[in-house]
Design an enzyme around this catalytic site. Sequence first.
Site, PDB file in Angstrom:
ATOM      1  N   TYR A 141       0.748  -1.460   0.393  1.00  0.00           N
ATOM      2  CA  TYR A 141       0.683  -0.052  -0.026  1.00  0.00           C
ATOM      3  C   TYR A 141       1.024   1.397  -0.379  1.00  0.00           C
ATOM      4  O   TYR A 141       0.500   2.363  -1.166  1.00  0.00           O
ATOM      5  CB  TYR A 141      -0.719   0.342   1.397  1.00  0.00           C
ATOM      6  CG  TYR A 141      -2.291  -0.534   1.239  1.00  0.00           C
ATOM      7  CD1 TYR A 141      -2.086  -2.309   0.635  1.00  0.00           C
ATOM      8  CD2 TYR A 141      -3.650  -0.039   1.414  1.00  0.00           C
ATOM      9  CE1 TYR A 141      -3.617  -2.689   0.737  1.00  0.00           C
ATOM     10  CE2 TYR A 141      -4.844  -0.621   1.816  1.00  0.00           C
ATOM     11  CZ  TYR A 141      -4.702  -2.040   0.836  1.00  0.00           C
ATOM     12  OH  TYR A 141      -6.018  -2.310   0.185  1.00  0.00           O
ATOM     13  N   LYS A 192       2.785 -15.596   2.554  1.00  0.00           N
ATOM     14  CA  LYS A 192       2.886 -16.567   0.794  1.00  0.00           C
ATOM     15  C   LYS A 192       4.043 -16.598   0.254  1.00  0.00           C
ATOM     16  O   LYS A 192       4.907 -16.439  -0.659  1.00  0.00           O
ATOM     17  CB  LYS A 192       2.533 -15.151   0.246  1.00  0.00           C
ATOM     18  CG  LYS A 192       2.157 -15.835  -1.831  1.00  0.00           C
ATOM     19  CD  LYS A 192       1.288 -17.014  -1.521  1.00  0.00           C
ATOM     20  CE  LYS A 192       1.321 -17.243  -2.980  1.00  0.00           C
ATOM     21  NZ  LYS A 192       0.429 -18.732  -2.689  1.00  0.00           N
ATOM     22  N   ASP A 224      -3.803 -18.095   0.356  1.00  0.00           N
ATOM     23  CA  ASP A 224      -5.090 -18.308  -0.298  1.00  0.00           C
ATOM     24  C   ASP A 224      -5.256 -19.388   0.982  1.00  0.00           C
ATOM     25  O   ASP A 224      -6.809 -20.376   0.728  1.00  0.00           O
ATOM     26  CB  ASP A 224      -4.454 -19.504  -1.763  1.00  0.00           C
ATOM     27  CG  ASP A 224      -2.893 -19.772  -1.483  1.00  0.00           C
ATOM     28  OD1 ASP A 224      -2.646 -19.889  -0.228  1.00  0.00           O
ATOM     29  OD2 ASP A 224      -2.435 -21.006  -2.271  1.00  0.00           O
ATOM     30  N   ASP A 248      -6.571  -6.798   4.484  1.00  0.00           N
ATOM     31  CA  ASP A 248      -7.218  -6.082   3.822  1.00  0.00           C
ATOM     32  C   ASP A 248      -8.489  -6.699   3.169  1.00  0.00           C
ATOM     33  O   ASP A 248      -9.640  -7.302   3.854  1.00  0.00           O
ATOM     34  CB  ASP A 248      -7.074  -5.243   2.829  1.00  0.00           C
ATOM     35  CG  ASP A 248      -8.299  -4.446   1.529  1.00  0.00           C
ATOM     36  OD1 ASP A 248      -9.026  -4.462   2.459  1.00  0.00           O
ATOM     37  OD2 ASP A 248      -8.435  -4.473   0.586  1.00  0.00           O
ATOM     38  N   ASP A 252     -11.996  -9.139   4.793  1.00  0.00           N
ATOM     39  CA  ASP A 252     -13.636  -8.807   4.796  1.00  0.00           C
ATOM     40  C   ASP A 252     -14.172 -10.091   4.130  1.00  0.00           C
ATOM     41  O   ASP A 252     -15.552 -10.640   4.972  1.00  0.00           O
ATOM     42  CB  ASP A 252     -13.829  -8.142   3.096  1.00  0.00           C
ATOM     43  CG  ASP A 252     -13.520  -6.769   3.034  1.00  0.00           C
ATOM     44  OD1 ASP A 252     -13.282  -5.894   4.049  1.00  0.00           O
ATOM     45  OD2 ASP A 252     -13.808  -5.954   1.736  1.00  0.00           O
TER      46      ASP A 252
HETATM   47  C1  IPM Z   1     -10.199  -1.682   4.044  1.00  0.00           C
HETATM   48  C2  IPM Z   1     -10.428  -0.004   3.014  1.00  0.00           C
HETATM   49  C3  IPM Z   1      -9.133   0.959   2.631  1.00  0.00           C
HETATM   50  C4  IPM Z   1      -8.724  -0.411   2.565  1.00  0.00           C
HETATM   51  C5  IPM Z   1      -9.640   1.407   1.779  1.00  0.00           C
HETATM   52  C6  IPM Z   1     -10.875   1.863   1.654  1.00  0.00           C
HETATM   53  C7  IPM Z   1      -8.947   2.276   1.061  1.00  0.00           C
HETATM   54  O1  IPM Z   1     -10.542  -1.576   2.173  1.00  0.00           O
HETATM   55  O2  IPM Z   1      -9.959  -0.003   5.407  1.00  0.00           O
HETATM   56  O3  IPM Z   1      -9.896  -2.630   4.285  1.00  0.00           O
HETATM   57  O4  IPM Z   1      -8.214  -1.273   1.417  1.00  0.00           O
HETATM   58  O5  IPM Z   1      -7.186  -0.417   3.324  1.00  0.00           O
HETATM   59 MG    MG Z   2     -11.205  -3.568   3.445  1.00  0.00          MG
END
Ligand code: IPM
Ligand code: MG
Length: 359
Positions: A141, A192, A224, A248, A252
Amino acid sequence: MTKKIAVLGGDGIGPDIVAEAIKVLNCLRDDYGFQFETEEALAGGIAYDKEGHPLPESTIKVCKAADAILLGAVGGPQYDALPRELRPESGLLGLRGTFELFANLRPAILYSELASASSLKPELVAGLDVMIVRELTGGIYFEQPKGSGKNKDGLREGFNTMRYNEQEVERIARVAFEIAQKRNKKLCSVDKANVLDVSQLWRDVVIEVSKDFPDVELSHMYVDNAAMQLVARPKQFDVIVTGNMFGDILSDIAAMLTGSIGMLPSASLASTGKGMYEPVHGSAPDIAGKGIANPLATILSVSMMLRYTFNEGELADRIEKAVGKVLANGKRSADIARQGEATIGTKAMGDAVVEALRS
Ligand code: IPM
Ligand code: MG
């Protein structure tokens, strides 16, 4: 000394849900003597609209003076065509980078009342309680070189750099081991290393750090496989530590296992204890201003703030208990309601938590 909290409502549903979190803080002041001051500032798309930048200097100043930052959410489709550095997301990355908020804690907890909201079978997720510790200020990032242009053959190309040095890995590993020590003492480091040099270094350093935490059982998993295991047998995990991009994605997945992303808080911590606290969900522009967003993730983010920046574990417990009570009483915002179940709006949910805190 009075605690200072910078309040960044941001975009979409951000200001509405933050208002409910402030109600909870006010209740802690009135009923439990928690002294604090707040100062509001602009961040994200609204800051771009008003000041021409998603993270204006004035906001950095307010956040610098604060012990903790409470953030609603940033982003909206109207900003998608802006140059990357002016998009709301850049404001968020700027906050993380400016204050070196390297340790991102994302708990994924399944509330028993909401078990049916998960996309997995209830028996796979009942009692789920996983903590993802994501490195937040390094890796792909942030590292240079990055950019886009034409290569020597005249083809357009884009590139980023995934790089970690041993200090960055060590400090996030220590945070994760310490958290594991206070939980079920199991840490899984995700990388990885079968392909990436940066991951081999990550793994080597995590193993070195583990010598200082003999009571924590350390395991390693390729990313993975970790994605697969999270949906196959999520309860095998206690604490997961991983780099910025893997974290990230995995966070999710973990959020979705609970079926209610509207319930999940997060903390992003600096080594000083300063932290930024925000719900895991986004700005939900489709329901902005409708008064139906779920404020519980933001309220639970306040609980994390009390625990991690202000060392007020008891007050944090109170908030979490109050949220549990509200759910047990059958209060549901639209996102966590089953079909046909009665729902309440953002304000009513905030009020219900305050009432539960008082009783
Ligand atoms: C998160 C979001 C952010 C990230 C985006 C909005 C930049 O997806 O906080 O997980 O990728 O870190
Ligand atoms: Mg995110």
